[in-house]
Design a protein around this motif. Structure first.
Motif, PDB file in Angstrom:
ATOM      1  N   MET A 163       0.844  -1.179   0.000  1.00 20.12           N
ATOM      2  CA  MET A 163       0.000   0.000   0.000  1.00 20.12           C
ATOM      3  C   MET A 163       0.888   1.241   0.000  1.00 20.12           C
ATOM      4  O   MET A 163       1.892   1.309   0.691  1.00 20.12           O
ATOM      5  N   THR A 164       0.487   2.230  -0.753  1.00 13.19           N
ATOM      6  CA  THR A 164       1.191   3.504  -0.831  1.00 13.19           C
ATOM      7  C   THR A 164       0.945   4.312   0.441  1.00 13.19           C
ATOM      8  O   THR A 164      -0.138   4.264   1.005  1.00 13.19           O
ATOM      9  N   GLU A 165       1.959   5.064   0.896  1.00 11.03           N
ATOM     10  CA  GLU A 165       1.781   5.967   2.044  1.00 11.03           C
ATOM     11  C   GLU A 165       0.797   7.067   1.667  1.00 11.03           C
ATOM     12  O   GLU A 165       0.860   7.598   0.560  1.00 11.03           O
ATOM     13  N   PRO A 166      -0.102   7.460   2.568  1.00 13.11           N
ATOM     14  CA  PRO A 166      -1.025   8.559   2.261  1.00 13.11           C
ATOM     15  C   PRO A 166      -0.262   9.849   1.994  1.00 13.11           C
ATOM     16  O   PRO A 166       0.744  10.132   2.645  1.00 13.11           O
ATOM     17  N   LYS A 167      -0.739  10.593   0.999  1.00 10.51           N
ATOM     18  CA  LYS A 167      -0.122  11.879   0.700  1.00 10.51           C
ATOM     19  C   LYS A 167      -1.192  12.834   0.207  1.00 10.51           C
ATOM     20  O   LYS A 167      -2.185  12.428  -0.396  1.00 10.51           O
ATOM     21  N   SER A 168      -1.012  14.101   0.491  1.00 13.28           N
ATOM     22  CA  SER A 168      -1.936  15.125   0.030  1.00 13.28           C
ATOM     23  C   SER A 168      -1.599  15.453  -1.422  1.00 13.28           C
ATOM     24  O   SER A 168      -0.428  15.700  -1.736  1.00 13.28           O
ATOM     25  N   VAL A 169      -2.595  15.440  -2.277  1.00 17.93           N
ATOM     26  CA  VAL A 169      -2.361  15.662  -3.710  1.00 17.93           C
ATOM     27  C   VAL A 169      -3.524  16.418  -4.338  1.00 17.93           C
ATOM     28  O   VAL A 169      -4.633  16.432  -3.804  1.00 17.93           O
ATOM     29  N   ILE A 170      -3.245  17.022  -5.462  1.00 14.90           N
ATOM     30  CA  ILE A 170      -4.272  17.538  -6.361  1.00 14.90           C
ATOM     31  C   ILE A 170      -4.123  16.741  -7.645  1.00 14.90           C
ATOM     32  O   ILE A 170      -3.023  16.644  -8.202  1.00 14.90           O
ATOM     33  N   ARG A 171      -5.212  16.142  -8.081  1.00 18.67           N
ATOM     34  CA  ARG A 171      -5.166  15.322  -9.296  1.00 18.67           C
ATOM     35  C   ARG A 171      -6.244  15.789 -10.256  1.00 18.67           C
ATOM     36  O   ARG A 171      -7.293  16.254  -9.836  1.00 18.67           O
ATOM     37  N   ASN A 172      -5.989  15.632 -11.524  1.00 15.30           N
ATOM     38  CA  ASN A 172      -6.992  15.891 -12.540  1.00 15.30           C
ATOM     39  C   ASN A 172      -7.589  14.556 -12.952  1.00 15.30           C
ATOM     40  O   ASN A 172      -6.872  13.561 -13.081  1.00 15.30           O
ATOM     41  N   ILE A 173      -8.876  14.545 -13.168  1.00 19.91           N
ATOM     42  CA  ILE A 173      -9.576  13.300 -13.502  1.00 19.91           C
ATOM     43  C   ILE A 173      -8.971  12.603 -14.723  1.00 19.91           C
ATOM     44  O   ILE A 173      -8.980  11.388 -14.818  1.00 19.91           O
ATOM     45  N   ALA A 174      -8.399  13.382 -15.641  1.00 16.65           N
ATOM     46  CA  ALA A 174      -7.801  12.802 -16.847  1.00 16.65           C
ATOM     47  C   ALA A 174      -6.540  11.998 -16.546  1.00 16.65           C
ATOM     48  O   ALA A 174      -6.119  11.176 -17.356  1.00 16.65           O
ATOM     49  N   GLU A 175      -5.941  12.197 -15.362  1.00 13.66           N
ATOM     50  CA  GLU A 175      -4.720  11.479 -14.995  1.00 13.66           C
ATOM     51  C   GLU A 175      -4.967  10.008 -14.664  1.00 13.66           C
ATOM     52  O   GLU A 175      -4.046   9.197 -14.708  1.00 13.66           O
ATOM     53  N   GLU A 176      -6.179   9.671 -14.282  1.00 16.83           N
ATOM     54  CA  GLU A 176      -6.486   8.300 -13.842  1.00 16.83           C
ATOM     55  C   GLU A 176      -7.143   7.531 -14.985  1.00 16.83           C
ATOM     56  O   GLU A 176      -8.124   7.994 -15.569  1.00 16.83           O
ATOM     57  N   PRO A 177      -6.629   6.351 -15.318  1.00 15.66           N
ATOM     58  CA  PRO A 177      -7.232   5.577 -16.408  1.00 15.66           C
ATOM     59  C   PRO A 177      -8.570   4.944 -15.997  1.00 15.66           C
ATOM     60  O   PRO A 177      -8.799   4.668 -14.817  1.00 15.66           O
ATOM     61  N   THR A 188      -3.806   4.863  -5.505  1.00 16.35           N
ATOM     62  CA  THR A 188      -3.534   6.115  -6.214  1.00 16.35           C
ATOM     63  C   THR A 188      -3.024   7.225  -5.299  1.00 16.35           C
ATOM     64  O   THR A 188      -2.245   8.065  -5.739  1.00 16.35           O
ATOM     65  N   THR A 189      -3.482   7.242  -4.057  1.00 14.46           N
ATOM     66  CA  THR A 189      -3.071   8.302  -3.122  1.00 14.46           C
ATOM     67  C   THR A 189      -2.600   7.751  -1.782  1.00 14.46           C
ATOM     68  O   THR A 189      -2.135   8.522  -0.950  1.00 14.46           O
ATOM     69  N   GLY A 190      -2.779   6.460  -1.557  1.00 14.24           N
ATOM     70  CA  GLY A 190      -2.457   5.876  -0.268  1.00 14.24           C
ATOM     71  C   GLY A 190      -3.555   6.072   0.768  1.00 14.24           C
ATOM     72  O   GLY A 190      -3.366   5.764   1.937  1.00 14.24           O
ATOM     73  N   ALA A 191      -4.707   6.575   0.338  1.00 21.40           N
ATOM     74  CA  ALA A 191      -5.820   6.795   1.266  1.00 21.40           C
ATOM     75  C   ALA A 191      -6.137   5.503   2.011  1.00 21.40           C
ATOM     76  O   ALA A 191      -6.167   4.431   1.425  1.00 21.40           O
ATOM     77  N   GLN A 192      -6.367   5.626   3.316  1.00 23.05           N
ATOM     78  CA  GLN A 192      -6.639   4.451   4.130  1.00 23.05           C
ATOM     79  C   GLN A 192      -8.085   4.369   4.602  1.00 23.05           C
ATOM     80  O   GLN A 192      -8.535   3.320   5.038  1.00 23.05           O
TER      81      GLN A 192
END
Length: 121
Positions: free
Chosen positions: A1-15, A36-40
């Protein structure tokens, strides 16, 4: 699992992807998710189901879910009761509720799904 991190993402970035037990063009983008973000404690997806696409009837033991329909219409079954859902409908699913959703309309059915906690089974 990815560590949680604060991010801004654009919907087009995710397949777009078709998750297990989703069929017929039931596509989702996992915008906030452990992978994708490490959200738990939250899983936030946008989904677009083509006509006749559906997710198999299933149940979550501890997860709560919210479906927010953005466009289109379809049928949502909750504990054996089927209702039409359409734009602006918001559905809350308590843990233990058997449910499924399918696109029974003429165009795409687009909705947001928010689930917490992410892992329960």
């Amino acid at each position: 699992m990815t560590e949680p991190k604060s991010v801004i993402r654009n919907i087009a970035e995710e397949p777009w992807q078709e998750f297990p037990d989703h069929f017929g063009g039931a596509l989702s983008k996992a915008l906030v998710h452990p992978t994708t973000t490490g959200a738990q404690k939250i899983d936030y997806r946008i989904s677009t189901y083509q006509p006749m696409a559906y997710v198999k009837r299933h149940v979550h033991k501890v997860q709560e879910q919210v479906y927010h329909v953005l466009d289109g219409e379809g049928l949502m079954e909750i504990d054996g009761v089927t209702r039409v859902v359409r734009k602006h409908d918001v559905v809350f699913l308590a843990p233990g509720s058997w449910h499924s959703i399918q696109n029974s309309g003429l165009g795409d059915l687009t909705f947001i799904v928010v689930t917490t906690p992410v892992t329960d089974e």
